[in-house]
Design a protein around this motif. Structure first.
Motif, PDB file in Angstrom:
ATOM      1  N   GLU A 101       0.830  -1.211   0.000  1.00  0.00           N
ATOM      2  CA  GLU A 101       0.000   0.000   0.000  1.00  0.00           C
ATOM      3  C   GLU A 101       0.864   1.259   0.000  1.00  0.00           C
ATOM      4  OE1 GLU A 101      -0.220  -2.291   2.547  1.00  0.00           O
ATOM      5  OE2 GLU A 101      -1.958  -3.437   1.873  1.00  0.00           O
ATOM      6  N   THR A 102       1.934   1.246   0.763  1.00  0.00           N
ATOM      7  CA  THR A 102       2.838   2.397   0.806  1.00  0.00           C
ATOM      8  C   THR A 102       3.494   2.599  -0.547  1.00  0.00           C
ATOM      9  OG1 THR A 102       3.259   2.087   3.160  1.00  0.00           O
ATOM     10  CG2 THR A 102       4.893   3.370   1.928  1.00  0.00           C
ATOM     11  N   GLU A 161       2.331   1.773  -3.436  1.00  0.00           N
ATOM     12  CA  GLU A 161       1.313   2.278  -4.358  1.00  0.00           C
ATOM     13  C   GLU A 161       1.026   3.754  -4.104  1.00  0.00           C
ATOM     14  OE1 GLU A 161      -0.025   0.950  -7.098  1.00  0.00           O
ATOM     15  OE2 GLU A 161       1.367  -0.705  -6.746  1.00  0.00           O
ATOM     16  N   GLN A 162       0.950   4.167  -2.832  1.00  0.00           N
ATOM     17  CA  GLN A 162       0.718   5.576  -2.504  1.00  0.00           C
ATOM     18  C   GLN A 162       1.824   6.464  -3.064  1.00  0.00           C
ATOM     19  OE1 GLN A 162       0.490   5.803   1.735  1.00  0.00           O
ATOM     20  NE2 GLN A 162      -1.686   5.276   1.826  1.00  0.00           N
ATOM     21  N   LEU A 214       1.633   6.583  -6.927  1.00  0.00           N
ATOM     22  CA  LEU A 214       0.473   7.360  -7.343  1.00  0.00           C
ATOM     23  C   LEU A 214       0.725   8.854  -7.123  1.00  0.00           C
ATOM     24  CD1 LEU A 214      -2.414   7.295  -8.422  1.00  0.00           C
ATOM     25  CD2 LEU A 214      -3.202   7.067  -6.071  1.00  0.00           C
ATOM     26  N   ALA A 215       1.325   9.208  -5.997  1.00  0.00           N
ATOM     27  CA  ALA A 215       1.587  10.615  -5.688  1.00  0.00           C
ATOM     28  C   ALA A 215       2.621  11.218  -6.635  1.00  0.00           C
ATOM     29  CB  ALA A 215       2.072  10.755  -4.247  1.00  0.00           C
ATOM     30  N   ASP A 268      11.102   3.556   3.056  1.00  0.00           N
ATOM     31  CA  ASP A 268      10.034   3.626   4.049  1.00  0.00           C
ATOM     32  C   ASP A 268      10.623   3.464   5.443  1.00  0.00           C
ATOM     33  OD1 ASP A 268       7.747   3.435   5.578  1.00  0.00           O
ATOM     34  OD2 ASP A 268       6.998   1.607   4.616  1.00  0.00           O
ATOM     35  N   ARG A 279       4.256  11.241   7.028  1.00  0.00           N
ATOM     36  CA  ARG A 279       2.896  10.790   6.750  1.00  0.00           C
ATOM     37  C   ARG A 279       1.915  11.643   7.535  1.00  0.00           C
ATOM     38  NH1 ARG A 279       5.659   5.748   6.743  1.00  0.00           N
ATOM     39  NH2 ARG A 279       5.336   4.712   4.790  1.00  0.00           N
ATOM     40  N   PRO A 280       0.683  11.730   7.099  1.00  0.00           N
ATOM     41  CA  PRO A 280       0.184  11.177   5.843  1.00  0.00           C
ATOM     42  C   PRO A 280       0.849  11.867   4.655  1.00  0.00           C
ATOM     43  CG  PRO A 280      -1.493  12.559   6.847  1.00  0.00           C
ATOM     44  CD  PRO A 280      -0.356  12.483   7.814  1.00  0.00           C
ATOM     45  N   PRO A 325       0.770  14.463  -1.631  1.00  0.00           N
ATOM     46  CA  PRO A 325       1.304  14.231  -2.978  1.00  0.00           C
ATOM     47  C   PRO A 325       2.156  15.376  -3.511  1.00  0.00           C
ATOM     48  CG  PRO A 325      -1.000  13.603  -2.877  1.00  0.00           C
ATOM     49  CD  PRO A 325      -0.684  14.275  -1.576  1.00  0.00           C
TER      50      PRO A 325
END
Length: 150
Positions: free
Chosen positions: A34-35, A37-38, A41-42, A80, A129-130, A133
């Motif tokens: 998920e990280t 992908e985030q 995407l950003a 990360d 985080r969060p 973008p």
């Protein structure tokens, strides 16, 4: 002299240099899909008109991250800080200490207050985080521009 190209409908310009890459290779280390992908995407595949497209090299284990960094050919590392087995902060310190001409490193941290801890690892930038973008994309673009100018 510069050449003009087009990718995904965006026109871009790259200086005519024999060593100018056609893509920028960015290592993305996280054990959380998920990280990853985030982040992708950003940031996207096109960070800016003045930079070539990004090729994401995703890894989920610290061993694979080290192996990939050792192989070379990377323009940026995004690590990360909250990864399970080996966090990105420790991994950042390791590559900064061990890799000759280490690419710039961006560490993702859990919260802004963790920036003091991340500073021990000597990252070139941190984003908390969060994930915002715009902030993430600006950090990635800034590090890539600086690395290309060097």
């Amino acid at each position: 002299m510069a050449t003009t190209g087009q990718h995904d409908g965006d026109e871009w310009e790259v200086a005519d240099r024999a060593d100018a890459p056609t893509t920028l290779r960015v290592l993305l280390y996280s054990d959380h899909v998920e990280t990853r992908e985030q982040v992708k995407l950003a940031v996207g595949r096109r960070i800016s008109k003045d930079l070539p497209p990004v090729e994401w090299v995703e890894v989920a284990t610290p061993d694979m991250a080290i192996t990939t960094v050792d192989a070379g050919g990377l323009d940026l590392l995004v690590l990360d800080g909250e990864a399970g087995k080996a966090g990105g902060i420790g991994l950042c310190r390791q590559v900064k200490d061990e890799v000759y001409r280490c690419p710039p490193v961006l560490v993702l941290i859990a919260r802004p207050q963790d920036a003091w801890l991340a500073s021990w690892a000597q990252p070139d930038a941190v984003v908390s985080r969060p994930l915002d973008p715009i902030e993430l994309q600006q950090a990635v673009a800034g590090l890539l521009r600086t690395a290309r100018a060097a």
